[in-house]
Design a protein around this motif. Structure first.
Motif, PDB file in Angstrom:
ATOM      1  N   HIS A  15      82.037 -27.404  65.167  1.00  0.00           N
ATOM      2  CA  HIS A  15      82.319 -28.672  64.475  1.00  0.00           C
ATOM      3  C   HIS A  15      81.127 -29.612  64.605  1.00  0.00           C
ATOM      4  N   VAL A  16      80.606 -29.715  65.824  1.00  0.00           N
ATOM      5  CA  VAL A  16      79.471 -30.623  66.042  1.00  0.00           C
ATOM      6  C   VAL A  16      78.263 -30.157  65.227  1.00  0.00           C
ATOM      7  N   LYS A  17      78.003 -28.854  65.296  1.00  0.00           N
ATOM      8  CA  LYS A  17      76.827 -28.311  64.597  1.00  0.00           C
ATOM      9  C   LYS A  17      76.928 -28.569  63.087  1.00  0.00           C
ATOM     10  N   HIS A  18      78.076 -28.235  62.519  1.00  0.00           N
ATOM     11  CA  HIS A  18      78.244 -28.431  61.070  1.00  0.00           C
ATOM     12  C   HIS A  18      78.181 -29.911  60.697  1.00  0.00           C
ATOM     13  N   ALA A  19      78.826 -30.763  61.523  1.00  0.00           N
ATOM     14  CA  ALA A  19      78.829 -32.206  61.208  1.00  0.00           C
ATOM     15  C   ALA A  19      77.394 -32.735  61.219  1.00  0.00           C
ATOM     16  N   MET A  20      76.605 -32.272  62.192  1.00  0.00           N
ATOM     17  CA  MET A  20      75.231 -32.780  62.283  1.00  0.00           C
ATOM     18  C   MET A  20      74.390 -32.361  61.082  1.00  0.00           C
ATOM     19  N   HIS A  21      74.777 -31.236  60.465  1.00  0.00           N
ATOM     20  CA  HIS A  21      74.000 -30.774  59.316  1.00  0.00           C
ATOM     21  C   HIS A  21      74.454 -31.366  57.987  1.00  0.00           C
ATOM     22  N   GLN A  22      75.615 -32.056  58.005  1.00  0.00           N
ATOM     23  CA  GLN A  22      76.045 -32.677  56.744  1.00  0.00           C
ATOM     24  C   GLN A  22      75.093 -33.811  56.401  1.00  0.00           C
ATOM     25  N   PRO A 156      94.867 -31.645  55.867  1.00  0.00           N
ATOM     26  CA  PRO A 156      93.967 -30.798  55.070  1.00  0.00           C
ATOM     27  C   PRO A 156      93.065 -29.920  55.945  1.00  0.00           C
ATOM     28  N   GLN A 157      92.572 -30.491  57.053  1.00  0.00           N
ATOM     29  CA  GLN A 157      91.698 -29.708  57.939  1.00  0.00           C
ATOM     30  C   GLN A 157      92.448 -28.493  58.470  1.00  0.00           C
ATOM     31  N   GLU A 158      93.683 -28.709  58.950  1.00  0.00           N
ATOM     32  CA  GLU A 158      94.467 -27.586  59.489  1.00  0.00           C
ATOM     33  C   GLU A 158      94.695 -26.535  58.410  1.00  0.00           C
ATOM     34  N   LEU A 159      95.006 -26.994  57.197  1.00  0.00           N
ATOM     35  CA  LEU A 159      95.361 -26.057  56.126  1.00  0.00           C
ATOM     36  C   LEU A 159      94.151 -25.277  55.619  1.00  0.00           C
ATOM     37  N   ILE A 160      92.977 -25.877  55.716  1.00  0.00           N
ATOM     38  CA  ILE A 160      91.775 -25.166  55.246  1.00  0.00           C
ATOM     39  C   ILE A 160      91.258 -24.226  56.340  1.00  0.00           C
ATOM     40  N   MET A 161      91.500 -24.618  57.614  1.00  0.00           N
ATOM     41  CA  MET A 161      91.038 -23.792  58.749  1.00  0.00           C
ATOM     42  C   MET A 161      91.870 -22.508  58.820  1.00  0.00           C
ATOM     43  N   PRO A 162      91.247 -21.327  58.818  1.00  0.00           N
ATOM     44  CA  PRO A 162      92.046 -20.093  58.870  1.00  0.00           C
ATOM     45  C   PRO A 162      93.010 -20.067  60.054  1.00  0.00           C
ATOM     46  N   GLU A 163      92.559 -20.549  61.225  1.00  0.00           N
ATOM     47  CA  GLU A 163      93.412 -20.493  62.415  1.00  0.00           C
ATOM     48  C   GLU A 163      94.224 -21.782  62.598  1.00  0.00           C
ATOM     49  N   ASP A 212      93.848 -46.258  61.825  1.00  0.00           N
ATOM     50  CA  ASP A 212      92.459 -46.107  61.374  1.00  0.00           C
ATOM     51  C   ASP A 212      92.561 -45.232  60.132  1.00  0.00           C
ATOM     52  N   ILE A 213      92.291 -45.838  58.972  1.00  0.00           N
ATOM     53  CA  ILE A 213      92.524 -45.106  57.710  1.00  0.00           C
ATOM     54  C   ILE A 213      91.488 -43.998  57.488  1.00  0.00           C
ATOM     55  N   SER A 214      90.530 -43.872  58.343  1.00  0.00           N
ATOM     56  CA  SER A 214      89.426 -42.908  58.278  1.00  0.00           C
ATOM     57  C   SER A 214      89.344 -42.136  56.953  1.00  0.00           C
ATOM     58  N   GLY A 215      88.570 -42.702  56.036  1.00  0.00           N
ATOM     59  CA  GLY A 215      88.552 -42.177  54.671  1.00  0.00           C
ATOM     60  C   GLY A 215      87.401 -41.229  54.370  1.00  0.00           C
ATOM     61  N   LYS A 216      87.428 -40.757  53.133  1.00  0.00           N
ATOM     62  CA  LYS A 216      86.401 -39.838  52.644  1.00  0.00           C
ATOM     63  C   LYS A 216      85.094 -40.591  52.397  1.00  0.00           C
ATOM     64  N   GLY A 217      83.976 -39.905  52.590  1.00  0.00           N
ATOM     65  CA  GLY A 217      82.685 -40.529  52.317  1.00  0.00           C
ATOM     66  C   GLY A 217      81.677 -40.285  53.424  1.00  0.00           C
ATOM     67  N   GLY A 218      82.176 -39.772  54.549  1.00  0.00           N
ATOM     68  CA  GLY A 218      81.272 -39.459  55.660  1.00  0.00           C
ATOM     69  C   GLY A 218      81.498 -38.020  56.077  1.00  0.00           C
ATOM     70  N   THR A 219      81.752 -37.819  57.365  1.00  0.00           N
ATOM     71  CA  THR A 219      82.030 -36.466  57.853  1.00  0.00           C
ATOM     72  C   THR A 219      83.164 -35.868  57.038  1.00  0.00           C
ATOM     73  N   ASN A 220      82.947 -34.631  56.591  1.00  0.00           N
ATOM     74  CA  ASN A 220      83.893 -34.045  55.643  1.00  0.00           C
ATOM     75  C   ASN A 220      84.428 -32.728  56.202  1.00  0.00           C
ATOM     76  N   PHE A 221      85.664 -32.801  56.726  1.00  0.00           N
ATOM     77  CA  PHE A 221      86.219 -31.612  57.370  1.00  0.00           C
ATOM     78  C   PHE A 221      86.685 -30.555  56.376  1.00  0.00           C
ATOM     79  N   ALA A 222      86.895 -30.924  55.115  1.00  0.00           N
ATOM     80  CA  ALA A 222      87.196 -29.883  54.123  1.00  0.00           C
ATOM     81  C   ALA A 222      85.968 -28.972  54.012  1.00  0.00           C
ATOM     82  N   ARG A 223      84.798 -29.580  53.952  1.00  0.00           N
ATOM     83  CA  ARG A 223      83.561 -28.791  53.828  1.00  0.00           C
ATOM     84  C   ARG A 223      83.224 -28.064  55.123  1.00  0.00           C
ATOM     85  N   ILE A 224      83.448 -28.745  56.255  1.00  0.00           N
ATOM     86  CA  ILE A 224      83.110 -28.111  57.538  1.00  0.00           C
ATOM     87  C   ILE A 224      83.975 -26.868  57.747  1.00  0.00           C
TER      88      ILE A 224
END
Ligand code: FNR
Length: 348
Positions: A15-22, A156-163, A212-224
Protein backbone atom coordinates in the motif's frame (compact mmCIF):
# COMPACT_ATOMS: atom_id res chain seq x y z
CA UNK A 1 0.37 -18.21 11.39
CA UNK A 2 3.83 -16.97 10.27
CA UNK A 3 2.53 -16.96 6.70
CA UNK A 4 -0.49 -14.84 7.66
CA UNK A 5 1.71 -12.29 9.46
CA UNK A 6 4.02 -12.16 6.47
CA UNK A 7 1.10 -11.60 4.07
CA UNK A 8 -0.32 -8.79 6.21
CA UNK A 9 3.05 -7.04 6.50
CA UNK A 10 3.52 -7.46 2.77
CA UNK A 11 0.15 -5.84 2.06
CA UNK A 12 0.98 -2.86 4.29
CA UNK A 13 4.27 -2.37 2.46
CA UNK A 14 2.57 -2.65 -0.93
CA UNK A 15 0.00 0.00 0.00
CA UNK A 16 2.76 2.42 0.95
CA UNK A 17 4.80 1.63 -2.15
CA UNK A 18 1.86 2.05 -4.54
CA UNK A 19 0.63 5.22 -2.78
CA UNK A 20 4.08 6.78 -3.05
CA UNK A 21 4.12 6.11 -6.78
CA UNK A 22 0.73 7.69 -7.45
CA UNK A 23 1.02 11.06 -9.10
CA UNK A 24 -0.59 14.23 -7.75
CA UNK A 25 -3.33 15.23 -10.18
CA UNK A 26 -3.81 11.69 -11.55
CA UNK A 27 -7.47 12.07 -10.59
CA UNK A 28 -9.03 15.54 -10.65
CA UNK A 29 -9.56 16.89 -7.17
CA UNK A 30 -12.15 19.59 -8.02
CA UNK A 31 -10.32 22.20 -5.95
CA UNK A 32 -9.77 24.11 -9.20
CA UNK A 33 -13.57 24.30 -9.56
CA UNK A 34 -13.84 26.46 -6.41
CA UNK A 35 -12.68 30.09 -6.32
CA UNK A 36 -12.20 32.09 -3.13
CA UNK A 37 -13.12 35.73 -3.58
CA UNK A 38 -10.17 38.09 -3.37
CA UNK A 39 -10.62 40.93 -0.87
CA UNK A 40 -8.55 44.03 -1.73
CA UNK A 41 -8.67 45.80 1.63
CA UNK A 42 -7.93 43.39 4.46
CA UNK A 43 -8.38 44.92 7.89
CA UNK A 44 -6.14 42.31 9.50
CA UNK A 45 -2.46 41.75 10.17
CA UNK A 46 -0.97 38.32 9.47
CA UNK A 47 -0.10 37.80 13.14
CA UNK A 48 -3.76 38.27 14.11
CA UNK A 49 -4.87 35.18 12.20
CA UNK A 50 -5.96 32.39 14.54
CA UNK A 51 -6.84 29.16 12.73
CA UNK A 52 -7.13 27.11 15.92
CA UNK A 53 -9.97 24.62 15.87
CA UNK A 54 -11.57 21.61 17.55
CA UNK A 55 -10.71 18.19 16.14
CA UNK A 56 -12.53 15.29 17.79
CA UNK A 57 -13.33 17.48 20.82
CA UNK A 58 -9.65 18.43 21.25
CA UNK A 59 -8.46 21.99 20.85
CA UNK A 60 -5.63 22.24 18.28
CA UNK A 61 -3.63 25.32 17.31
CA UNK A 62 -3.73 24.67 13.56
CA UNK A 63 -6.44 22.89 11.56
CA UNK A 64 -4.21 20.15 10.15
CA UNK A 65 -3.64 16.49 11.04
CA UNK A 66 -1.64 13.56 9.75
CA UNK A 67 -4.26 11.13 8.53
CA UNK A 68 -4.29 7.35 8.92
CA UNK A 69 -1.78 5.38 6.91
CA UNK A 70 0.20 2.58 8.27
CA UNK A 71 1.76 0.13 10.72
CA UNK A 72 2.06 -3.66 10.71
CA UNK A 73 5.56 -4.19 9.30
CA UNK A 74 9.17 -3.18 9.94
CA UNK A 75 9.22 -0.58 7.19
CA UNK A 76 5.90 0.95 8.25
CA UNK A 77 7.12 1.10 11.87
CA UNK A 78 9.98 3.30 10.68
CA UNK A 79 7.48 5.47 8.76
CA UNK A 80 5.27 5.80 11.85
CA UNK A 81 8.30 6.77 13.90
CA UNK A 82 9.10 9.57 11.46
CA UNK A 83 5.51 10.78 11.18
CA UNK A 84 5.23 10.82 14.98
CA UNK A 85 8.39 12.97 15.10
CA UNK A 86 6.71 15.47 12.76
CA UNK A 87 3.51 15.42 14.83
CA UNK A 88 5.46 15.98 18.06
CA UNK A 89 7.44 18.91 16.66
CA UNK A 90 4.50 20.66 14.99
CA UNK A 91 1.78 19.88 17.54
CA UNK A 92 -0.62 18.44 14.99
CA UNK A 93 -2.66 15.27 15.69
CA UNK A 94 -1.70 12.02 14.01
CA UNK A 95 -3.73 8.91 13.20
CA UNK A 96 -2.07 5.53 12.79
CA UNK A 97 -3.15 3.12 10.05
CA UNK A 98 -5.62 0.30 10.49
CA UNK A 99 -4.66 -1.66 13.60
CA UNK A 100 -6.27 -4.99 12.66
CA UNK A 101 -2.83 -6.52 12.07
CA UNK A 102 -1.87 -5.84 15.71
CA UNK A 103 -5.28 -6.89 17.04
CA UNK A 104 -4.71 -10.33 15.48
CA UNK A 105 -0.95 -10.59 16.03
CA UNK A 106 0.37 -8.89 19.15
CA UNK A 107 3.95 -9.04 17.88
CA UNK A 108 3.05 -6.34 15.33
CA UNK A 109 1.84 -3.86 17.97
CA UNK A 110 5.18 -2.03 18.31
CA UNK A 111 4.75 -0.66 14.76
CA UNK A 112 1.77 1.32 16.13
CA UNK A 113 2.77 1.97 19.75
CA UNK A 114 6.00 3.58 18.50
CA UNK A 115 3.96 6.73 17.80
CA UNK A 116 3.11 7.06 21.50
CA UNK A 117 6.73 6.43 22.49
CA UNK A 118 7.96 9.18 20.17
CA UNK A 119 5.14 11.60 20.99
CA UNK A 120 4.07 10.91 24.60
CA UNK A 121 1.98 14.09 24.99
CA UNK A 122 0.59 14.46 21.45
CA UNK A 123 -2.91 13.83 20.14
CA UNK A 124 -2.96 10.37 18.63
CA UNK A 125 -5.87 8.61 16.93
CA UNK A 126 -6.30 4.84 16.76
CA UNK A 127 -7.76 3.34 13.58
CA UNK A 128 -9.92 0.26 12.96
CA UNK A 129 -12.38 -0.86 10.30
CA UNK A 130 -16.14 -1.00 10.79
CA UNK A 131 -16.04 -4.80 11.00
CA UNK A 132 -14.38 -4.58 14.41
CA UNK A 133 -16.28 -5.18 17.66
CA UNK A 134 -16.40 -2.73 20.57
CA UNK A 135 -13.92 -4.94 22.41
CA UNK A 136 -11.47 -4.84 19.46
CA UNK A 137 -11.85 -1.07 19.15
CA UNK A 138 -11.12 -0.66 22.87
CA UNK A 139 -7.98 -2.77 22.60
CA UNK A 140 -6.79 -0.61 19.68
CA UNK A 141 -7.31 2.57 21.71
CA UNK A 142 -5.50 1.10 24.73
CA UNK A 143 -2.57 -0.13 22.61
CA UNK A 144 -1.50 3.43 21.81
CA UNK A 145 -3.28 5.30 24.62
CA UNK A 146 -5.26 7.06 21.89
CA UNK A 147 -7.08 10.36 22.34
CA UNK A 148 -9.69 9.46 19.70
CA UNK A 149 -10.61 6.52 17.50
CA UNK A 150 -11.05 6.57 13.74
CA UNK A 151 -13.31 3.95 12.20
CA UNK A 152 -12.61 3.66 8.49
CA UNK A 153 -15.30 2.73 6.00
CA UNK A 154 -13.75 1.48 2.77
CA UNK A 155 -16.26 -0.70 0.91
CA UNK A 156 -14.89 -0.08 -2.63
CA UNK A 157 -11.34 -0.92 -1.50
CA UNK A 158 -12.49 -4.19 0.08
CA UNK A 159 -14.55 -5.11 -2.98
CA UNK A 160 -11.74 -4.41 -5.44
CA UNK A 161 -9.13 -6.21 -3.28
CA UNK A 162 -9.13 -9.94 -4.17
CA UNK A 163 -8.66 -10.90 -0.51
CA UNK A 164 -11.02 -8.14 0.74
CA UNK A 165 -14.25 -8.37 2.74
CA UNK A 166 -17.53 -9.09 1.01
CA UNK A 167 -19.90 -8.68 3.97
CA UNK A 168 -20.86 -5.22 5.12
CA UNK A 169 -24.18 -5.65 6.90
CA UNK A 170 -22.59 -5.61 10.36
CA UNK A 171 -20.98 -2.20 9.87
CA UNK A 172 -23.87 -0.04 11.08
CA UNK A 173 -24.44 -2.09 14.24
CA UNK A 174 -20.71 -2.11 15.03
CA UNK A 175 -20.41 1.65 14.55
CA UNK A 176 -23.49 2.25 16.71
CA UNK A 177 -22.18 0.03 19.49
CA UNK A 178 -18.70 1.59 19.44
CA UNK A 179 -20.16 5.13 19.41
CA UNK A 180 -22.46 4.28 22.30
CA UNK A 181 -19.76 2.89 24.59
CA UNK A 182 -16.32 4.18 23.58
CA UNK A 183 -14.48 6.24 26.20
CA UNK A 184 -12.80 8.56 23.63
CA UNK A 185 -14.34 10.56 20.74
CA UNK A 186 -14.98 8.53 17.57
CA UNK A 187 -14.43 9.78 14.02
CA UNK A 188 -15.92 7.82 11.12
CA UNK A 189 -13.81 8.29 8.01
CA UNK A 190 -13.75 7.31 4.36
CA UNK A 191 -10.47 6.40 2.70
CA UNK A 192 -10.62 8.54 -0.45
CA UNK A 193 -14.04 7.72 -1.94
CA UNK A 194 -15.98 10.57 -0.26
CA UNK A 195 -19.35 10.53 1.51
CA UNK A 196 -22.79 11.41 0.16
CA UNK A 197 -25.41 13.36 2.12
CA UNK A 198 -27.32 10.10 2.63
CA UNK A 199 -24.26 8.37 4.11
CA UNK A 200 -23.69 11.35 6.39
CA UNK A 201 -27.32 11.40 7.52
CA UNK A 202 -27.17 7.66 8.20
CA UNK A 203 -24.03 8.10 10.29
CA UNK A 204 -25.63 10.99 12.13
CA UNK A 205 -28.65 8.84 12.94
CA UNK A 206 -26.26 6.20 14.37
CA UNK A 207 -24.97 8.85 16.80
CA UNK A 208 -21.76 9.77 14.94
CA UNK A 209 -20.59 13.33 15.77
CA UNK A 210 -17.26 13.46 13.94
CA UNK A 211 -16.68 12.52 10.30
CA UNK A 212 -13.83 12.81 7.82
CA UNK A 213 -15.44 12.74 4.38
CA UNK A 214 -12.07 11.74 2.84
CA UNK A 215 -12.92 12.24 -0.81
CA UNK A 216 -11.57 11.38 -4.23
CA UNK A 217 -8.72 13.42 -5.68
CA UNK A 218 -5.68 12.18 -3.81
CA UNK A 219 -4.62 8.69 -2.78
CA UNK A 220 -6.76 6.35 -4.83
CA UNK A 221 -7.37 2.91 -3.38
CA UNK A 222 -9.41 1.76 -6.39
CA UNK A 223 -6.23 2.16 -8.45
CA UNK A 224 -3.91 0.84 -5.75
CA UNK A 225 -5.90 -2.37 -5.21
CA UNK A 226 -6.29 -2.84 -8.92
CA UNK A 227 -2.55 -2.50 -9.43
CA UNK A 228 -1.95 -5.14 -6.71
CA UNK A 229 -4.26 -7.77 -8.23
CA UNK A 230 -2.99 -10.31 -10.72
CA UNK A 231 -6.26 -11.09 -12.53
CA UNK A 232 -9.84 -9.86 -12.80
CA UNK A 233 -9.03 -6.32 -13.91
CA UNK A 234 -11.24 -3.62 -12.35
CA UNK A 235 -9.26 -0.61 -13.57
CA UNK A 236 -12.45 0.87 -15.06
CA UNK A 237 -13.30 1.85 -11.45
CA UNK A 238 -10.26 4.12 -11.20
CA UNK A 239 -12.44 7.23 -10.95
CA UNK A 240 -15.01 5.81 -8.53
CA UNK A 241 -16.10 8.03 -5.68
CA UNK A 242 -17.11 11.54 -4.68
CA UNK A 243 -14.41 14.23 -4.76
CA UNK A 244 -13.41 15.99 -1.55
CA UNK A 245 -15.03 19.23 -2.76
CA UNK A 246 -18.28 17.50 -3.76
CA UNK A 247 -18.41 15.54 -0.50
CA UNK A 248 -18.04 18.84 1.39
CA UNK A 249 -20.95 20.23 -0.66
CA UNK A 250 -22.92 17.07 0.24
CA UNK A 251 -22.14 17.72 3.89
CA UNK A 252 -23.52 21.29 4.06
CA UNK A 253 -26.84 20.36 5.68
CA UNK A 254 -25.25 18.15 8.37
CA UNK A 255 -22.52 20.59 9.37
CA UNK A 256 -24.61 22.02 12.20
CA UNK A 257 -25.09 18.53 13.71
CA UNK A 258 -21.70 16.99 13.01
CA UNK A 259 -18.11 18.14 13.02
CA UNK A 260 -17.00 17.55 9.43
CA UNK A 261 -13.35 17.14 8.55
CA UNK A 262 -11.85 16.93 5.09
CA UNK A 263 -9.12 14.90 3.48
CA UNK A 264 -8.31 13.47 0.08
CA UNK A 265 -5.95 15.20 -2.32
CA UNK A 266 -5.08 18.25 -0.23
CA UNK A 267 -1.77 19.26 -1.76
CA UNK A 268 -1.52 23.03 -1.27
CA UNK A 269 -2.41 25.51 1.51
CA UNK A 270 -5.02 26.92 -0.90
CA UNK A 271 -6.74 23.49 -1.14
CA UNK A 272 -6.80 23.35 2.65
CA UNK A 273 -8.28 26.85 3.00
CA UNK A 274 -10.94 25.98 0.41
CA UNK A 275 -11.91 22.96 2.56
CA UNK A 276 -12.31 25.27 5.59
CA UNK A 277 -14.35 27.72 3.50
CA UNK A 278 -16.58 24.79 2.51
CA UNK A 279 -17.17 24.12 6.21
CA UNK A 280 -14.48 21.63 7.26
CA UNK A 281 -13.27 21.97 10.87
CA UNK A 282 -9.91 20.37 10.10
CA UNK A 283 -7.93 19.08 7.16
CA UNK A 284 -6.12 15.74 6.98
CA UNK A 285 -3.16 14.85 4.81
CA UNK A 286 -1.68 11.42 4.18
CA UNK A 287 0.22 10.77 0.98
CA UNK A 288 1.95 14.18 0.78
CA UNK A 289 3.38 13.73 4.28
CA UNK A 290 4.30 10.10 3.65
CA UNK A 291 6.26 11.10 0.57
CA UNK A 292 7.84 13.99 2.42
CA UNK A 293 9.13 11.92 5.37
CA UNK A 294 10.33 9.14 3.10
CA UNK A 295 11.88 11.28 0.35
CA UNK A 296 13.06 14.32 2.30
CA UNK A 297 13.14 13.30 5.98
CA UNK A 298 11.65 14.43 9.28
CA UNK A 299 13.25 17.89 9.55
CA UNK A 300 12.21 18.85 6.00
CA UNK A 301 8.68 17.67 6.74
CA UNK A 302 8.49 19.72 9.93
CA UNK A 303 9.50 22.73 7.82
CA UNK A 304 6.90 21.77 5.21
CA UNK A 305 4.09 21.70 7.81
CA UNK A 306 5.22 25.01 9.34
CA UNK A 307 5.32 26.69 5.93
CA UNK A 308 1.99 25.11 4.98
CA UNK A 309 0.15 26.49 7.99
CA UNK A 310 1.82 29.89 7.68
CA UNK A 311 0.69 30.12 4.05
CA UNK A 312 -2.85 29.12 5.04
CA UNK A 313 -2.83 32.17 7.31
CA UNK A 314 -1.64 34.43 4.49
CA UNK A 315 -4.51 33.22 2.32
CA UNK A 316 -6.89 33.90 5.22
CA UNK A 317 -5.68 37.54 5.16
CA UNK A 318 -6.35 37.69 1.39
CA UNK A 319 -10.01 36.82 2.04
CA UNK A 320 -10.10 38.97 5.20
CA UNK A 321 -10.95 36.11 7.57
CA UNK A 322 -9.30 36.07 11.00
CA UNK A 323 -10.64 32.74 12.24
CA UNK A 324 -12.05 29.43 11.08
CA UNK A 325 -15.55 30.77 11.81
CA UNK A 326 -14.95 33.75 9.53
CA UNK A 327 -13.45 31.53 6.83
CA UNK A 328 -16.67 29.50 6.82
CA UNK A 329 -18.53 32.66 5.83
CA UNK A 330 -16.11 33.73 3.11
CA UNK A 331 -17.72 34.02 -0.35
CA UNK A 332 -17.07 31.14 -2.76
CA UNK A 333 -17.65 30.90 -6.48
CA UNK A 334 -18.35 27.42 -7.87
CA UNK A 335 -17.89 26.48 -11.52
CA UNK A 336 -20.85 25.26 -13.67
CA UNK A 337 -19.94 21.60 -13.17
CA UNK A 338 -20.25 21.94 -9.37
CA UNK A 339 -23.42 24.00 -9.72
CA UNK A 340 -24.89 21.23 -11.86
CA UNK A 341 -23.91 18.66 -9.18
CA UNK A 342 -25.62 20.78 -6.54
CA UNK A 343 -28.79 21.18 -8.53
CA UNK A 344 -29.02 17.52 -9.59
CA UNK A 345 -28.34 16.45 -6.02
CA UNK A 346 -30.87 19.03 -4.78
CA UNK A 347 -28.28 20.55 -2.46
CA UNK A 348 -29.55 24.08 -3.14
C1 FNR B 1 -4.23 5.26 3.75
N1 FNR B 1 -5.49 5.54 4.26
C2 FNR B 1 -5.97 4.79 5.32
N2 FNR B 1 -7.09 5.18 5.98
C3 FNR B 1 -7.52 4.50 7.06
O1 FNR B 1 -8.51 4.91 7.67
N3 FNR B 1 -6.87 3.37 7.48
C4 FNR B 1 -5.75 2.90 6.85
O2 FNR B 1 -5.17 1.90 7.26
C5 FNR B 1 -5.28 3.63 5.73
N4 FNR B 1 -4.16 3.22 5.04
C6 FNR B 1 -3.58 4.07 4.13
C7 FNR B 1 -2.31 3.76 3.63
C8 FNR B 1 -1.67 4.65 2.80
C9 FNR B 1 -0.29 4.33 2.30
C10 FNR B 1 -2.30 5.87 2.43
C11 FNR B 1 -1.60 6.87 1.55
C12 FNR B 1 -3.56 6.15 2.89
C13 FNR B 1 -6.34 6.63 3.71
C14 FNR B 1 -6.00 7.99 4.25
O3 FNR B 1 -6.22 8.09 5.63
C15 FNR B 1 -6.82 9.10 3.53
O4 FNR B 1 -8.18 8.91 3.81
C16 FNR B 1 -6.60 9.07 2.01
O5 FNR B 1 -5.30 8.66 1.73
C17 FNR B 1 -6.83 10.40 1.35
O6 FNR B 1 -5.88 11.38 1.74
P1 FNR B 1 -4.58 11.80 0.84
O7 FNR B 1 -3.64 10.63 0.86
O8 FNR B 1 -5.09 12.06 -0.53
O9 FNR B 1 -4.01 12.98 1.54
Amino acid sequence: MRKEIHQRSQRKNEHVKHAMHQKTGEVLSDFERVTLLHHSLPDLNLDEIDLSTMIADHHVPIPLYINAMTGGSEWTESINRKLAGVAAATGIPMAVGSMHAALRHEELSSSYSIVREVNPDGLIFANVGADVSLEGARRAVEMIDADALQIHINAPQELIMPEGDRDFKSWRANIESIIGHMEVPVIVKEVGFGMSRKALLTLNALGVRHVDISGKGGTNFARIENARRKSGDMSYLGDWGISTVRALLESQSVQSDMSVMASGGISTPLDAVKCLALGARGVGMSRMLLKSVEDAGVDETIGYVDTFQNQMKRIAVMVNAATIEELRKTPLVLDPELLSWMSQRQLV
